[in-house]
Design a protein around this motif. Structure first.
Motif, PDB file in Angstrom:
ATOM      1  N   TRP A 141       0.833  -1.200   0.000  1.00 47.22           N
ATOM      2  CA  TRP A 141       0.000   0.000   0.000  1.00 47.22           C
ATOM      3  C   TRP A 141       0.867   1.250   0.000  1.00 47.22           C
ATOM      4  O   TRP A 141       2.031   1.227   0.418  1.00 47.22           O
ATOM      5  CB  TRP A 141      -0.899   0.033   1.248  1.00 47.22           C
ATOM      6  N   GLN A 142       0.262   2.355  -0.442  1.00 51.95           N
ATOM      7  CA  GLN A 142       0.843   3.682  -0.243  1.00 51.95           C
ATOM      8  C   GLN A 142      -0.193   4.540   0.483  1.00 51.95           C
ATOM      9  O   GLN A 142      -1.356   4.621   0.080  1.00 51.95           O
ATOM     10  CB  GLN A 142       1.246   4.326  -1.573  1.00 51.95           C
ATOM     11  N   LEU A 143       0.229   5.151   1.574  1.00 51.02           N
ATOM     12  CA  LEU A 143      -0.626   6.019   2.379  1.00 51.02           C
ATOM     13  C   LEU A 143      -0.209   7.458   2.098  1.00 51.02           C
ATOM     14  O   LEU A 143       0.963   7.828   2.289  1.00 51.02           O
ATOM     15  CB  LEU A 143      -0.474   5.704   3.864  1.00 51.02           C
ATOM     16  N   LEU A 144      -1.145   8.266   1.610  1.00 48.06           N
ATOM     17  CA  LEU A 144      -0.860   9.614   1.127  1.00 48.06           C
ATOM     18  C   LEU A 144      -1.544  10.618   2.039  1.00 48.06           C
ATOM     19  O   LEU A 144      -2.778  10.676   2.093  1.00 48.06           O
ATOM     20  CB  LEU A 144      -1.338   9.765  -0.318  1.00 48.06           C
ATOM     21  N   LEU A 145      -0.752  11.414   2.752  1.00 47.74           N
ATOM     22  CA  LEU A 145      -1.264  12.339   3.756  1.00 47.74           C
ATOM     23  C   LEU A 145      -1.260  13.759   3.221  1.00 47.74           C
ATOM     24  O   LEU A 145      -0.231  14.247   2.727  1.00 47.74           O
ATOM     25  CB  LEU A 145      -0.420  12.266   5.032  1.00 47.74           C
ATOM     26  N   LEU A 146      -2.411  14.424   3.308  1.00 47.26           N
ATOM     27  CA  LEU A 146      -2.580  15.781   2.799  1.00 47.26           C
ATOM     28  C   LEU A 146      -3.069  16.713   3.900  1.00 47.26           C
ATOM     29  O   LEU A 146      -3.838  16.314   4.777  1.00 47.26           O
ATOM     30  CB  LEU A 146      -3.592  15.803   1.650  1.00 47.26           C
ATOM     31  N   ASP A 147      -2.660  17.959   3.817  1.00 49.90           N
ATOM     32  CA  ASP A 147      -3.127  19.014   4.721  1.00 49.90           C
ATOM     33  C   ASP A 147      -4.227  19.793   4.014  1.00 49.90           C
ATOM     34  O   ASP A 147      -3.964  20.518   3.045  1.00 49.90           O
ATOM     35  CB  ASP A 147      -1.960  19.931   5.084  1.00 49.90           C
ATOM     36  N   SER A 148      -5.466  19.648   4.482  1.00 55.56           N
ATOM     37  CA  SER A 148      -6.588  20.366   3.875  1.00 55.56           C
ATOM     38  C   SER A 148      -6.950  21.637   4.626  1.00 55.56           C
ATOM     39  O   SER A 148      -7.921  22.302   4.287  1.00 55.56           O
ATOM     40  CB  SER A 148      -7.817  19.451   3.804  1.00 55.56           C
ATOM     41  N   SER A 149      -6.182  21.988   5.654  1.00 57.39           N
ATOM     42  CA  SER A 149      -6.517  23.164   6.465  1.00 57.39           C
ATOM     43  C   SER A 149      -6.160  24.458   5.737  1.00 57.39           C
ATOM     44  O   SER A 149      -5.227  24.503   4.922  1.00 57.39           O
ATOM     45  CB  SER A 149      -5.792  23.105   7.806  1.00 57.39           C
ATOM     46  N   VAL A 150      -6.913  25.504   6.054  1.00 53.91           N
ATOM     47  CA  VAL A 150      -6.690  26.836   5.487  1.00 53.91           C
ATOM     48  C   VAL A 150      -6.636  27.816   6.653  1.00 53.91           C
ATOM     49  O   VAL A 150      -7.593  27.921   7.429  1.00 53.91           O
ATOM     50  CB  VAL A 150      -7.810  27.245   4.513  1.00 53.91           C
ATOM     51  N   VAL A 154     -12.645  27.758   8.696  1.00 52.50           N
ATOM     52  CA  VAL A 154     -13.140  26.459   9.144  1.00 52.50           C
ATOM     53  C   VAL A 154     -13.152  25.480   7.982  1.00 52.50           C
ATOM     54  O   VAL A 154     -12.792  24.310   8.135  1.00 52.50           O
ATOM     55  CB  VAL A 154     -14.549  26.592   9.758  1.00 52.50           C
ATOM     56  N   ALA A 155     -13.557  25.945   6.822  1.00 55.64           N
ATOM     57  CA  ALA A 155     -13.617  25.093   5.640  1.00 55.64           C
ATOM     58  C   ALA A 155     -12.213  24.701   5.176  1.00 55.64           C
ATOM     59  O   ALA A 155     -11.214  25.341   5.533  1.00 55.64           O
ATOM     60  CB  ALA A 155     -14.356  25.810   4.510  1.00 55.64           C
ATOM     61  N   GLY A 156     -12.152  23.651   4.381  1.00 58.90           N
ATOM     62  CA  GLY A 156     -10.874  23.167   3.894  1.00 58.90           C
ATOM     63  C   GLY A 156     -10.683  23.380   2.408  1.00 58.90           C
ATOM     64  O   GLY A 156     -11.605  23.747   1.677  1.00 58.90           O
ATOM     65  N   GLU A 157      -9.468  23.147   1.971  1.00 59.78           N
ATOM     66  CA  GLU A 157      -9.117  23.213   0.548  1.00 59.78           C
ATOM     67  C   GLU A 157      -7.885  22.354   0.332  1.00 59.78           C
ATOM     68  O   GLU A 157      -7.007  22.278   1.206  1.00 59.78           O
ATOM     69  CB  GLU A 157      -8.831  24.649   0.117  1.00 59.78           C
ATOM     70  N   ILE A 158      -7.824  21.693  -0.801  1.00 61.18           N
ATOM     71  CA  ILE A 158      -6.602  21.006  -1.210  1.00 61.18           C
ATOM     72  C   ILE A 158      -5.909  21.908  -2.211  1.00 61.18           C
ATOM     73  O   ILE A 158      -6.437  22.163  -3.301  1.00 61.18           O
ATOM     74  CB  ILE A 158      -6.919  19.631  -1.814  1.00 61.18           C
ATOM     75  N   ALA A 180      -5.450  10.328   3.300  1.00 56.85           N
ATOM     76  CA  ALA A 180      -5.932  10.816   4.591  1.00 56.85           C
ATOM     77  C   ALA A 180      -5.818  12.332   4.625  1.00 56.85           C
ATOM     78  O   ALA A 180      -4.797  12.903   4.222  1.00 56.85           O
ATOM     79  CB  ALA A 180      -5.128  10.196   5.733  1.00 56.85           C
ATOM     80  N   LEU A 181      -6.867  12.972   5.101  1.00 55.46           N
ATOM     81  CA  LEU A 181      -6.896  14.421   5.271  1.00 55.46           C
ATOM     82  C   LEU A 181      -7.901  14.738   6.363  1.00 55.46           C
ATOM     83  O   LEU A 181      -8.609  13.850   6.867  1.00 55.46           O
ATOM     84  CB  LEU A 181      -7.234  15.126   3.970  1.00 55.46           C
ATOM     85  N   HIS A 182      -7.992  16.002   6.757  1.00 49.08           N
ATOM     86  CA  HIS A 182      -8.905  16.349   7.849  1.00 49.08           C
ATOM     87  C   HIS A 182     -10.333  16.561   7.376  1.00 49.08           C
ATOM     88  O   HIS A 182     -11.271  15.986   7.923  1.00 49.08           O
ATOM     89  CB  HIS A 182      -8.421  17.610   8.568  1.00 49.08           C
ATOM     90  N   HIS A 183     -10.519  17.409   6.373  1.00 50.89           N
ATOM     91  CA  HIS A 183     -11.859  17.786   5.936  1.00 50.89           C
ATOM     92  C   HIS A 183     -12.473  16.704   5.044  1.00 50.89           C
ATOM     93  O   HIS A 183     -11.770  16.035   4.285  1.00 50.89           O
ATOM     94  CB  HIS A 183     -11.821  19.109   5.172  1.00 50.89           C
ATOM     95  N   HIS A 184     -13.785  16.581   5.118  1.00 50.12           N
ATOM     96  CA  HIS A 184     -14.475  15.580   4.309  1.00 50.12           C
ATOM     97  C   HIS A 184     -14.598  16.052   2.866  1.00 50.12           C
ATOM     98  O   HIS A 184     -14.701  17.243   2.580  1.00 50.12           O
ATOM     99  CB  HIS A 184     -15.834  15.217   4.905  1.00 50.12           C
ATOM    100  N   THR A 218     -10.010   8.737   3.932  1.00 52.29           N
ATOM    101  CA  THR A 218     -10.493   8.823   5.314  1.00 52.29           C
ATOM    102  C   THR A 218     -10.206  10.200   5.875  1.00 52.29           C
ATOM    103  O   THR A 218      -9.169  10.814   5.582  1.00 52.29           O
ATOM    104  CB  THR A 218      -9.885   7.707   6.185  1.00 52.29           C
ATOM    105  N   SER A 219     -11.144  10.697   6.685  1.00 53.89           N
ATOM    106  CA  SER A 219     -11.035  12.062   7.211  1.00 53.89           C
ATOM    107  C   SER A 219     -11.664  12.135   8.595  1.00 53.89           C
ATOM    108  O   SER A 219     -12.219  11.160   9.114  1.00 53.89           O
ATOM    109  CB  SER A 219     -11.734  13.047   6.261  1.00 53.89           C
TER     110      SER A 219
END
Length: 282
Positions: A141-150, A154-158, A180-184, A218-219
C-alpha cells in the motif's frame, strides 16, 4: 522508538492495521472541560481524558496496531505545550504515528461561548510536526497524507500544488492507495458542516478519476461516523475522541448520546480494506 515521521512500515504478514484517531480538541496539557460544557450536561467531557482513554482502549484490544494516524484538530487552542504533550503520549506507545493538521490547528476560535456562526477566527501558523504531501509506504500500500486546512478558516481546501503531488503519486505508483486528510470530501447531509468541507472537492475527485488503485479516503472534521462509496472508493469519516456532532442536522448540534470513538482500517495484502468504528466504553 520509531522515528517521526514514519515513512515505511513492514509487517510480518504484509497486512497493515491502522488506528485512526481524530479531532482530539485538547486545550491544555492537563484535564480541561471543553465546549461540551455548553451541552447542559451534568458530566461534561474531558477531551484530554477521553483522548488518552480511547487510545489505551484501542491498544488494549487483541489486534496488532502498525500505525496511529491522527487526522487533525489535535488542539482547541494553538499552544506548543499542548502539541508537546500529545506527541509525548503518542511516542510512549512505541508505535509509528503520523499527524496532519485540521482547521483548529491553524485557526484559533476566540469566542467559543458564542453561537458557531458568530465566533471570531484568527489565523495561526501550523505546528511544524504536522505533515503534508507525506508518503508512508508498506509492502502493498501507499498512504498519502494531505493538509486540507486553510489558515483562518473552518472550511478546507486542497491546494493546487497538493493536487499536482497527489496526481504524480497515483501516476507513478500503482500500489493500492489510501488518502488521509482532515476535511471531508463528500457531503454528510448536515448542512452546517457540509458548508465547511473541502471547498474544491470537485477538483479532488477529478484528479483521482480513473485511478482504480485509489481504494480509501479517510477524514475527520465531522465528529460522526460515515461510510460512503464513491466512484469505487471507500470514503470514511471518523468520530472525535471527544464530543460528537448530531448527524443529519442542518444546524449546529451536539450528539449527547454518542460516545467518543476511533476507527480501525485493516489494509490487506491483496488491496482489500476492512474498516470499523469502536466507541469508548462507558
Amino acid at each position: 522508538m520509531p522515528s517521526y515521521p514514519v515513512s515505511k512500515i513492514n509487517t510480518p504478514d504484509a497486512q497493515v492495521n491502522i488506528l485512526q484517531i481524530t479531532d482530539l480538541h485538547l486545550s491544555t496539557p492537563i484535564d480541561f472541560m471543553t465546549a461540551s460544557e455548553n451541552m447542559n450536561s451534568n458530566e461534561p467531557t474531558s477531551c484530554q481524558h477521553s483522548f488518552e482513554k480511547a487510545l489505551q482502549q484501542a491498544l488494549d484490544k487483541d489486534i496488532r496496531c502498525d500505525l496511529i494516524l491522527v487526522t487533525g484538530d489535535l488542539v482547541n487552542q494553538i499552544q506548543p505545550a499542548i502539541y508537546n504533550h500529545i506527541f509525548e503520549v503518542l511516542e510512549a506507545t512505541d508505535i509509528p504515528f503520523a499527524c496532519i493538521a485540521g482547521n483548529h490547528d491553524v485557526t484559533d476560535d476566540v469566542d467559543g461561548h458564542l453561537p458557531f456562526e458568530q465566533r471570531k477566527l484568527i489565523g495561526r501558523p501550523a505546528d511544524a510536526r504536522l505533515l503534508n504531501q507525506h508518503v508512508i509506504e508498506t509492502d502493498h500500500w501507499q498512504l498519502l497524507l494531505l493538509d486540507s486546512s486553510v489558515t483562518g478558516k473552518v472550511a478546507g481546501e486542497i491546494a493546487p500544488a497538493d493536487i499536482d503531488w497527489l496526481l504524480d503519486r497515483l501516476t507513478t505508483c500503482d500500489k493500492p492507495a489510501l488518502v488521509a486528510l482532515h476535511h471531508h470530501v463528500l457531503p454528510v447531509d448536515s448542512a452546517w458542516i457540509d458548508s465547511h468541507m473541502v471547498e474544491n472537492s470537485t477538483d479532488f475527485w477529478q484528479c483521482v478519476a480513473g485511478f482504480e488503485h485509489l481504494k480509501v479516503v479517510t477524514s475527520g472534521h465531522v465528529h460522526q461516523e460515515q461510510t460512503q462509496q464513491h466512484r469505487g472508493v471507500s470514503v470514511y469519516s471518523t468520530p472525535s475522541t471527544c464530543y460528537q456532532f448530531m448527524p443529519n442536522e442542518d444546524g449546529f448540534a451536539y450528539d449527547k448520546d454518542a460516545a467518543p470513538g476511533y476507527r480501525w482500517l485493516q489494509l490487506a495484502n491483496n488491496g482489500k480494506v476492512a474498516s470499523w468504528i469502536e466507541r469508548l466504553d462507558t
